[in-house]
Scaffold this motif. Structure first.
Motif, PDB file in Angstrom:
ATOM      1  N   VAL A 179     -52.257  32.522 -41.910  1.00  9.74           N
ATOM      2  CA  VAL A 179     -53.511  32.790 -41.204  1.00  9.74           C
ATOM      3  C   VAL A 179     -54.700  32.520 -42.123  1.00  9.74           C
ATOM      4  CG1 VAL A 179     -54.940  34.602 -40.161  1.00  9.74           C
ATOM      5  CG2 VAL A 179     -52.536  34.394 -39.531  1.00  9.74           C
ATOM      6  N   VAL A 180     -54.631  32.952 -43.377  1.00  7.58           N
ATOM      7  CA  VAL A 180     -55.721  32.699 -44.321  1.00  7.58           C
ATOM      8  C   VAL A 180     -55.884  31.201 -44.546  1.00  7.58           C
ATOM      9  CG1 VAL A 180     -56.484  32.981 -46.711  1.00  7.58           C
ATOM     10  CG2 VAL A 180     -55.617  34.944 -45.440  1.00  7.58           C
ATOM     11  N   ARG A 181     -54.794  30.491 -44.704  1.00 14.90           N
ATOM     12  CA  ARG A 181     -54.843  29.039 -44.900  1.00 14.90           C
ATOM     13  C   ARG A 181     -55.544  28.360 -43.719  1.00 14.90           C
ATOM     14  NH1 ARG A 181     -49.664  27.931 -45.201  1.00 14.90           N
ATOM     15  NH2 ARG A 181     -49.574  28.312 -47.417  1.00 14.90           N
ATOM     16  N   GLN A 182     -55.165  28.734 -42.512  1.00 12.30           N
ATOM     17  CA  GLN A 182     -55.765  28.136 -41.320  1.00 12.30           C
ATOM     18  C   GLN A 182     -57.224  28.560 -41.146  1.00 12.30           C
ATOM     19  OE1 GLN A 182     -54.517  25.737 -39.600  1.00 12.30           O
ATOM     20  NE2 GLN A 182     -52.498  25.804 -40.561  1.00 12.30           N
ATOM     21  N   LEU A 183     -57.516  29.821 -41.465  1.00 11.81           N
ATOM     22  CA  LEU A 183     -58.885  30.328 -41.339  1.00 11.81           C
ATOM     23  C   LEU A 183     -59.835  29.559 -42.256  1.00 11.81           C
ATOM     24  CD1 LEU A 183     -60.787  32.461 -40.138  1.00 11.81           C
ATOM     25  CD2 LEU A 183     -60.107  33.966 -42.009  1.00 11.81           C
ATOM     26  N   VAL A 184     -59.420  29.325 -43.478  1.00 12.05           N
ATOM     27  CA  VAL A 184     -60.238  28.568 -44.432  1.00 12.05           C
ATOM     28  C   VAL A 184     -60.439  27.137 -43.941  1.00 12.05           C
ATOM     29  CG1 VAL A 184     -60.259  27.611 -46.773  1.00 12.05           C
ATOM     30  CG2 VAL A 184     -59.640  29.994 -46.403  1.00 12.05           C
ATOM     31  N   ARG A 185     -59.437  26.582 -43.293  1.00 10.08           N
ATOM     32  CA  ARG A 185     -59.505  25.206 -42.813  1.00 10.08           C
ATOM     33  C   ARG A 185     -60.439  25.065 -41.605  1.00 10.08           C
ATOM     34  NH1 ARG A 185     -57.458  22.470 -38.847  1.00 10.08           N
ATOM     35  NH2 ARG A 185     -56.149  24.153 -38.098  1.00 10.08           N
ATOM     36  N   ILE A 186     -60.398  26.009 -40.671  1.00 12.55           N
ATOM     37  CA  ILE A 186     -61.130  25.831 -39.415  1.00 12.55           C
ATOM     38  C   ILE A 186     -62.540  26.406 -39.404  1.00 12.55           C
ATOM     39  CG2 ILE A 186     -58.988  25.762 -38.078  1.00 12.55           C
ATOM     40  CD1 ILE A 186     -59.737  28.594 -37.042  1.00 12.55           C
TER      41      ILE A 186
ATOM     42  N   VAL B 111     -61.529  42.152 -46.596  1.00 19.39           N
ATOM     43  CA  VAL B 111     -62.626  41.255 -46.269  1.00 19.39           C
ATOM     44  C   VAL B 111     -62.532  40.030 -47.149  1.00 19.39           C
ATOM     45  CG1 VAL B 111     -65.126  40.978 -46.229  1.00 19.39           C
ATOM     46  CG2 VAL B 111     -64.127  43.168 -45.619  1.00 19.39           C
ATOM     47  N   ARG B 112     -62.633  38.892 -46.541  1.00 21.65           N
ATOM     48  CA  ARG B 112     -62.676  37.658 -47.307  1.00 21.65           C
ATOM     49  C   ARG B 112     -63.756  36.791 -46.702  1.00 21.65           C
ATOM     50  NH1 ARG B 112     -61.717  32.559 -47.460  1.00 21.65           N
ATOM     51  NH2 ARG B 112     -60.914  31.584 -49.316  1.00 21.65           N
ATOM     52  N   LEU B 113     -64.824  36.595 -47.429  1.00 21.16           N
ATOM     53  CA  LEU B 113     -65.904  35.732 -46.980  1.00 21.16           C
ATOM     54  C   LEU B 113     -65.909  34.486 -47.833  1.00 21.16           C
ATOM     55  CD1 LEU B 113     -68.766  38.336 -46.545  1.00 21.16           C
ATOM     56  CD2 LEU B 113     -67.425  37.261 -44.752  1.00 21.16           C
ATOM     57  N   SER B 114     -65.940  33.348 -47.202  1.00 27.75           N
ATOM     58  CA  SER B 114     -66.054  32.110 -47.959  1.00 27.75           C
ATOM     59  C   SER B 114     -67.491  31.627 -47.809  1.00 27.75           C
ATOM     60  CB  SER B 114     -65.064  31.066 -47.435  1.00 27.75           C
ATOM     61  OG  SER B 114     -65.285  30.823 -46.077  1.00 27.75           O
ATOM     62  N   PRO B 115     -68.151  31.300 -48.916  1.00 28.07           N
ATOM     63  CA  PRO B 115     -69.579  30.957 -48.855  1.00 28.07           C
ATOM     64  C   PRO B 115     -69.830  29.640 -48.137  1.00 28.07           C
ATOM     65  CG  PRO B 115     -68.718  30.547 -51.029  1.00 28.07           C
ATOM     66  CD  PRO B 115     -67.604  31.200 -50.243  1.00 28.07           C
ATOM     67  N   PHE B 116     -71.004  29.546 -47.551  1.00 32.71           N
ATOM     68  CA  PHE B 116     -71.444  28.285 -46.971  1.00 32.71           C
ATOM     69  C   PHE B 116     -71.707  27.302 -48.094  1.00 32.71           C
ATOM     70  CE2 PHE B 116     -73.104  30.873 -43.366  1.00 32.71           C
ATOM     71  CZ  PHE B 116     -72.343  30.270 -42.387  1.00 32.71           C
ATOM     72  N   THR B 117     -71.335  26.061 -47.910  1.00 31.21           N
ATOM     73  CA  THR B 117     -71.678  25.039 -48.889  1.00 31.21           C
ATOM     74  C   THR B 117     -73.014  24.402 -48.524  1.00 31.21           C
ATOM     75  OG1 THR B 117     -70.393  23.428 -47.640  1.00 31.21           O
ATOM     76  CG2 THR B 117     -69.289  24.540 -49.474  1.00 31.21           C
TER      77      THR B 117
ATOM     78  N   ARG C 288     -66.198  27.704 -41.564  1.00 32.71           N
ATOM     79  CA  ARG C 288     -67.012  27.632 -42.781  1.00 32.71           C
ATOM     80  C   ARG C 288     -67.161  28.994 -43.432  1.00 32.71           C
ATOM     81  NH1 ARG C 288     -70.008  24.107 -39.192  1.00 32.71           N
ATOM     82  NH2 ARG C 288     -69.552  21.998 -39.824  1.00 32.71           N
ATOM     83  N   GLN C 289     -67.069  30.059 -42.619  1.00 34.02           N
ATOM     84  CA  GLN C 289     -67.148  31.414 -43.132  1.00 34.02           C
ATOM     85  C   GLN C 289     -66.163  32.237 -42.314  1.00 34.02           C
ATOM     86  OE1 GLN C 289     -71.006  33.237 -42.766  1.00 34.02           O
ATOM     87  NE2 GLN C 289     -70.661  34.549 -44.519  1.00 34.02           N
ATOM     88  N   GLY C 290     -65.454  33.170 -42.984  1.00 34.25           N
ATOM     89  CA  GLY C 290     -64.444  33.925 -42.258  1.00 34.25           C
ATOM     90  C   GLY C 290     -64.372  35.365 -42.681  1.00 34.25           C
ATOM     91  N   LEU C 291     -63.825  36.173 -41.788  1.00 34.66           N
ATOM     92  CA  LEU C 291     -63.646  37.585 -42.028  1.00 34.66           C
ATOM     93  C   LEU C 291     -62.294  38.000 -41.435  1.00 34.66           C
ATOM     94  CD1 LEU C 291     -64.729  40.480 -42.712  1.00 34.66           C
ATOM     95  CD2 LEU C 291     -65.733  40.478 -40.438  1.00 34.66           C
ATOM     96  N   ILE C 292     -61.485  38.656 -42.244  1.00 34.10           N
ATOM     97  CA  ILE C 292     -60.235  39.226 -41.759  1.00 34.10           C
ATOM     98  C   ILE C 292     -60.413  40.733 -41.827  1.00 34.10           C
ATOM     99  CG2 ILE C 292     -57.773  39.509 -42.137  1.00 34.10           C
ATOM    100  CD1 ILE C 292     -57.751  36.743 -43.391  1.00 34.10           C
ATOM    101  N   THR C 293     -60.203  41.389 -40.707  1.00 35.96           N
ATOM    102  CA  THR C 293     -60.448  42.823 -40.651  1.00 35.96           C
ATOM    103  C   THR C 293     -59.259  43.570 -40.066  1.00 35.96           C
ATOM    104  OG1 THR C 293     -61.939  44.518 -39.801  1.00 35.96           O
ATOM    105  CG2 THR C 293     -61.579  42.622 -38.397  1.00 35.96           C
ATOM    106  N   ARG C 294     -59.106  44.785 -40.470  1.00 37.12           N
ATOM    107  CA  ARG C 294     -58.089  45.635 -39.837  1.00 37.12           C
ATOM    108  C   ARG C 294     -58.705  46.185 -38.580  1.00 37.12           C
ATOM    109  NH1 ARG C 294     -53.606  46.745 -43.049  1.00 37.12           N
ATOM    110  NH2 ARG C 294     -53.977  46.178 -45.195  1.00 37.12           N
ATOM    111  N   GLY C 295     -58.005  46.070 -37.469  1.00 37.17           N
ATOM    112  CA  GLY C 295     -58.566  46.491 -36.196  1.00 37.17           C
ATOM    113  C   GLY C 295     -57.852  47.638 -35.705  1.00 37.17           C
TER     114      GLY C 295
END
Length: 102
Positions: A86-93, A8-14, A95-102
Motif C-alpha cells: 500500500v505504501v509503495r502504491q501510495l507513493v507512486r499514485i 503518518v507519512r507525508l511525502s513533500p511536494f516537489t 504527490r502527497q499521502g497520509l496513512i491513518t488509523r481509522g
C-alpha cells in the motif's frame, strides 16, 4: 504508559500544485472521517479550490491508478501484511499521502 499516535507519512511536494482543482483519493470505509483530514489542505493563498474527490474501499487495489494521478491520497491503515504494498502504491499514485488509523 505511552500515548498512541496515528501513523503518518507525508511525502513533500516537489513543485507547487499545478491544478486549480486538486485531485484527491480517499480510501477507507468511513468517508466522513476521511473528509476531515482535508480541513485546511492545501494552503489556499487567496484562491478558491474545488476538490475533485474519488472514494475507494479498503479492498480496492491502488495498482489500478496511474502514476501521480492524485495530488493527495488519504488511506486508512491496511492490515500489516499489506502495508508495504500500500505504501509503495501510495507513493507512486499521489504527490502527497497520509496513512491513518481509522
Amino acid at each position: 504508559m505511552s500515548t498512541l499516535r496515528p501513523l503518518v507519512r507525508l511525502s513533500p511536494f516537489t513543485s507547487p500544485l499545478q491544478r486549480r482543482n486538486p485531485k484527491i483519493l480517499l480510501g477507507g470505509s468511513h468517508q466522513p472521517t476521511l473528509l476531515r483530514y482535508l480541513d485546511g489542505w492545501p494552503k489556499r493563498k487567496g484562491r478558491p479550490h474545488a476538490f475533485l474527490i474519488q472514494f475507494v474501499d479498503n479492498w480496492q487495489p491502488l495498482a489500478n491508478f496511474a502514476n501521480d494521478q492524485f495530488d493527495l491520497a488519504v488511506i486508512q491503515a491496511p492490515q500489516p501484511e499489506h502495508l508495504e504494498e500500500v505504501v509503495r502504491q501510495l507513493v507512486r499514485i499521489a504527490r502527497q499521502g497520509l496513512i491513518t488509523r481509522g
